[in-house]
Design an enzyme around this catalytic site. Structure first.
Site, PDB file in Angstrom:
ATOM      1  N   HIS A  18       0.825  -1.213   0.000  1.00  0.00           N
ATOM      2  CA  HIS A  18       0.000   0.000   0.000  1.00  0.00           C
ATOM      3  C   HIS A  18       0.857   1.260   0.000  1.00  0.00           C
ATOM      4  CE1 HIS A  18      -3.826  -2.147   0.738  1.00  0.00           C
ATOM      5  NE2 HIS A  18      -3.000  -3.050   1.217  1.00  0.00           N
ATOM      6  N   ASP A 112      -6.560   5.271   0.696  1.00  0.00           N
ATOM      7  CA  ASP A 112      -6.381   3.872   0.355  1.00  0.00           C
ATOM      8  C   ASP A 112      -7.728   3.144   0.314  1.00  0.00           C
ATOM      9  OD1 ASP A 112      -3.772   1.812   0.656  1.00  0.00           O
ATOM     10  OD2 ASP A 112      -5.728   0.890   1.036  1.00  0.00           O
TER      11      ASP A 112
HETATM   12 BR1  BUP Z   1      10.050  -8.595  -0.566  1.00  0.00          BR
HETATM   13  C1  BUP Z   1      10.487  -7.010  -1.447  1.00  0.00           C
HETATM   14  N1  BUP Z   1      12.135  -5.465  -2.159  1.00  0.00           N
HETATM   15  O1  BUP Z   1      12.787  -7.341  -1.107  1.00  0.00           O
HETATM   16  P1  BUP Z   1       3.470  -6.172  -3.810  1.00  0.00           P
HETATM   17  C2  BUP Z   1       9.521  -6.196  -1.959  1.00  0.00           C
HETATM   18  N2  BUP Z   1       9.859  -5.015  -2.558  1.00  0.00           N
HETATM   19  O2  BUP Z   1      11.504  -3.601  -3.227  1.00  0.00           O
HETATM   20  P2  BUP Z   1       3.018  -7.429  -1.192  1.00  0.00           P
HETATM   21  C3  BUP Z   1      11.170  -4.639  -2.673  1.00  0.00           C
HETATM   22  O3  BUP Z   1       7.685  -4.119  -2.198  1.00  0.00           O
HETATM   23  P3  BUP Z   1       0.270  -6.714  -0.935  1.00  0.00           P
HETATM   24  C4  BUP Z   1      11.860  -6.639  -1.539  1.00  0.00           C
HETATM   25  O4  BUP Z   1       9.100  -4.040  -5.414  1.00  0.00           O
HETATM   26  C5  BUP Z   1       6.886  -3.957  -4.397  1.00  0.00           C
HETATM   27  O5  BUP Z   1       6.921  -2.630  -4.797  1.00  0.00           O
HETATM   28  C6  BUP Z   1       8.295  -4.545  -4.396  1.00  0.00           C
HETATM   29  O6  BUP Z   1       4.336  -5.041  -3.125  1.00  0.00           O
HETATM   30  C7  BUP Z   1       8.799  -4.108  -3.064  1.00  0.00           C
HETATM   31  O7  BUP Z   1       3.324  -7.328  -2.771  1.00  0.00           O
HETATM   32  C8  BUP Z   1       6.484  -4.025  -2.938  1.00  0.00           C
HETATM   33  O8  BUP Z   1       4.182  -6.737  -4.959  1.00  0.00           O
HETATM   34  C9  BUP Z   1       5.632  -5.229  -2.625  1.00  0.00           C
HETATM   35  O9  BUP Z   1       2.134  -5.577  -4.107  1.00  0.00           O
HETATM   36  O10 BUP Z   1       1.859  -6.436  -0.882  1.00  0.00           O
HETATM   37  O11 BUP Z   1       4.204  -7.000  -0.445  1.00  0.00           O
HETATM   38  O12 BUP Z   1       2.551  -8.815  -1.000  1.00  0.00           O
HETATM   39  O13 BUP Z   1      -0.008  -7.774   0.084  1.00  0.00           O
HETATM   40  O14 BUP Z   1      -0.369  -5.416  -0.573  1.00  0.00           O
HETATM   41  O15 BUP Z   1      -0.010  -7.151  -2.329  1.00  0.00           O
END
Ligand code: BUP
Length: 450
Positions: A18, A112
Site C-alpha cells: 500500500h 487507500d
Molecule cells: Br520482498 C520485497 N524489495 O525485497 P506487492 C519487496 N519489494 O523492493 P506485497 C522490494 O515491495 P500486498 C523486496 O518491489 C513492491 O513494490 C516490491 O508489493 C517491493 O506485494 C512491494 O508486490 C511489494 O504488491 O503487498 O508486499 O505482497 O499484500 O499489498 O499485495
C-alpha cells in the site's frame, strides 16, 4: 504558494504493497505541480515501511494519529497489517480536526481502498472531494465493486462480471471471503459498497494489461453508478540518488544478459519451511540461474531463521555458481530492470506485476493468498507470464514438489514467445508513462478535479 493550485493529502494504509504505490503517486503528482502531503501512521508494522518513510523528505510527511485498537476484540492470530488497517479505519473521525490544522488548506484527499468505507463519509461531511487509490488490479477492483452486491456475498460460487468480461472461479477468490465474519471480508464488503461515494477511483494499471475490464468499469457494465476509474499505471519508481551496488547487485552484474530468474513472494507472504526446501530443490534442479529472496515470517521484524537453517548448511555452496539466496530487502525495481534478469517467479502482488511489466520481465506466477490469483489471471491473459493454476495457496498447506517447480522454471525461462509477448507489454507500459501517455492524461484530469 499559488492558492489556485490543489493541495492534496494522501492517506495510505499498512504494508509495503500500500505504501509503495502511494509514495510513487505522491512523486508523480508533485512532478506535475500538484502539492501533496503523505500522511504517515507510525510506528509502522514492518521495518521496510519505516525505512521507506525515513528515506522521504520530511517536508512531504505529516503524522496522522490513530486510536489504539483493543486487541482482545480480534483473534490472537490476526494479521498485524489488517489490525493496523482496522485501527486506521476506526480513527476516521479524527480527520476533520486534523485537516483544520493544515496550512495551506487541503483541497482534496486520496485515500487507500482498505479504509474507504470509514473515510469517504467523513470527507463528504467535511465537503472535501475524496478519491480512492485502489492498490490492486482493475480486475480486483471489479470484484470489489460487485462482491458486496451479490445475493450471497460469500465465496460460494464463481463470480461472473459484466456479462462474462471477467470470470473469477471460486478457487481464485481470496480465501478469507469464504468466511463472512473474517475481518478481511467485512472490510472488503464495506469498502466495495462505499466506492460509489468516491469522486474517482485511481488504479495502478494500464490499458494493455486489462483492456476489457477497464472499459467495462467505465461503461457501467461492471456496476452502474461507479465513479470514473482512472488508470495511472504503471506508476514509475521514485528516482533515488545512485548508491553503491549491494553485494546482490554485484552478483547480478557478473551474470550473462537475460539469464537470471528473480524469485520473490513479496513483503508479507511467508512460506513454510517444507515449501521453502522444495522450492530450493526445484530451483537447484532446474539448471537455471536464480536470485532468490527467502522469507519465512510475515513481518520482517520477526524474521529469525537463517538461510542455513532453512535450506541446509550446504545449499548456498552447492548452488554458488548459478544461484544467490538472500534474506534481506532488495531494491526490486532495480533488480527487475537489471540486464541480467529475464524472468520473475512472483506471488503476483500487484506492485510486483506492474514492476515486471515496466521492465519487460516475464512472470512465472505462484499466487499464495488474497488477491494474488485474480492478479495471476491478468498476468496469464495479458501475455506477461504463465500461471500453473494447480500450484497451492498458502492456506492449503500442500507442498508443491521440487520436480514440478523445476519443470515450470525451465519452461518459462526457455519460452521465446513469452519473451516476445512480455516485451510487447513493456512497450505499452513505456508508452503509458511517456509524455502525453495515459499517466500524463490521467494526471491532467486529476489536476482539474483535485
Ligand atoms: Br520482498 C520485497 N524489495 O525485497 P506487492 C519487496 N519489494 O523492493 P506485497 C522490494 O515491495 P500486498 C523486496 O518491489 C513492491 O513494490 C516490491 O508489493 C517491493 O506485494 C512491494 O508486490 C511489494 O504488491 O503487498 O508486499 O505482497 O499484500 O499489498 O499485495
Amino acid at each position: 504558494g499559488d492558492t489556485n493550485l490543489p493541495r492534496v493529502l494522501l492517506l495510505p494504509s499498512s504494508g509495503m504493497g500500500h505504501l509503495v504505490p502511494f509514495v510513487r503517486l505522491a512523486s508523480a503528482l508533485s512532478e506535475r505541480c500538484i502539492s501533496v502531503s503523505l500522511l504517515a501512521v507510525r510506528p509502522t508494522i514492518s521495518a521496510a515501511e519505516s525505512l521507506l518513510l525515513s528515506s522521504l523528505p520530511s517536508s512531504l510527511l505529516l503524522d496522522f494519529p490513530i486510536k489504539p485498537l483493543d486487541p482482545s476484540l480480534f483473534p490472537p492470530s490476526s494479521d498485524p497489517f489488517f489490525l493496523q488497517m482496522e485501527a486506521l479505519r476506526r480513527s476516521a473521525d479524527l480527520l476533520p480536526s486534523f485537516i483544520s490544522t493544515c496550512s495551506p488548506p487541503v483541497s482534496s484527499l486520496i485515500i487507500d481502498i482498505s479504509i474507504a468505507s470509514s473515510f469517504l463519509p467523513v470527507a463528504a461531511a467535511a465537503k472535501i472531494p475524496c478519491f480512492v487509490l485502489f492498490t490492486s488490479s482493475a480486475s480486483m477492483l471489479a470484484l470489489c465493486s460487485v462482491f458486496a452486491f451479490l445475493s450471497t456475498p460469500t465465496a460460494g460460487a464463481d463470480v461472473n462480471i459484466a456479462g462474462g468480461v471477467l470470470k473469477i472461479p471460486t478457487s481464485s477468490l481470496p480465501p478469507p471471503l469464504r468466511d463472512p465474519n473474517h475481518l478481511f471480508t467485512t472490510q472488503f464488503v464495506e469498502n466495495g459498497r462505499a466506492l460509489a461515494q468516491a469522486n474517482g477511483i485511481l488504479v495502478n494499471t494500464f490499458s494493455a494489461l486489462e483492456p476489457e475490464v477497464l472499459v467495462a468499469l467505465n461503461s457501467g457494465a461492471v456496476l452502474p453508478g461507479l465513479p470514473p476509474v482512472i488508470a495511472i499505471g504503471p506508476l514509475p519508481p521514485v528516482k533515488k540518488q545512485p548508491s553503491l551496488p549491494s553485494p546482490a547487485l554485484r552478483w547480478l552484474d557478473e551474470q550473462q544478459e537475460k539469464s537470471v530468474m528473480y524469485v520473490s513472494f513479496g513483503s508479507r507472504t511467508a512460506m513454510s519451511k517444507e515449501q521453502i526446501r522444495a522450492l530450493g530443490a526445484g530451483l537447484e534442479n532446474s539448471g537455471c540461474r536464480f536470485f532468490w529472496v527467502v522469507k519465512s515470517a510475515k513481518v520482517d521484524r520477526e524474521e529469525v531463521m537463517e538461510i542455513e537453517e532453512l535450506l541446509g548448511e550446504e545449499y548456498a555452496k552447492r548452488v554458488e555458481e548459478r544461484g544467490l539466496v538472500v534474506k534481506e530487502w532488495v531494491e526490486q525495481e532495480v533488480v527487475l530492470s537489471h540486464r541480467a534478469v529475464a524472468g520473475f517467479m512472483s506471488h503476483c502482488g500487484w506492485n510486483s506485476v506492474t514492476e515486471a511489466a515496466a521492465a519487460g520481465v516475464r512472470i512465472l506466477a505462484w499466487p499464495r493468498m488474497g488477491d494474488q490469483r485474480v492478479n495471476a489471471a491478468v498476468v496469464a491473459r495479458s501475455g506477461l507470464g504463465i500461471w500453473p493454476e494447480k500450484w497451492a495457496w498458502e492456506a492449503e498447506e500442500r507442498v508443491v514438489a521440487a520436480e514440478e517447480i523445476a519443470v515450470k522454471v525451465r519452461e518459462m525461462m526457455r519460452d521465446e514467445r513469452l519473451a516476445e509477448t512480455a516485451a510487447q507489454v513493456q512497450a505499452e507500459a513505456t508508452a503509458a508513462v511517456q509524455e502525453g501517455g495515459s499517466l500524463d492524461q490521467s494526471c491532467g484530469y486529476l489536476l482539474k478535479k483535485l
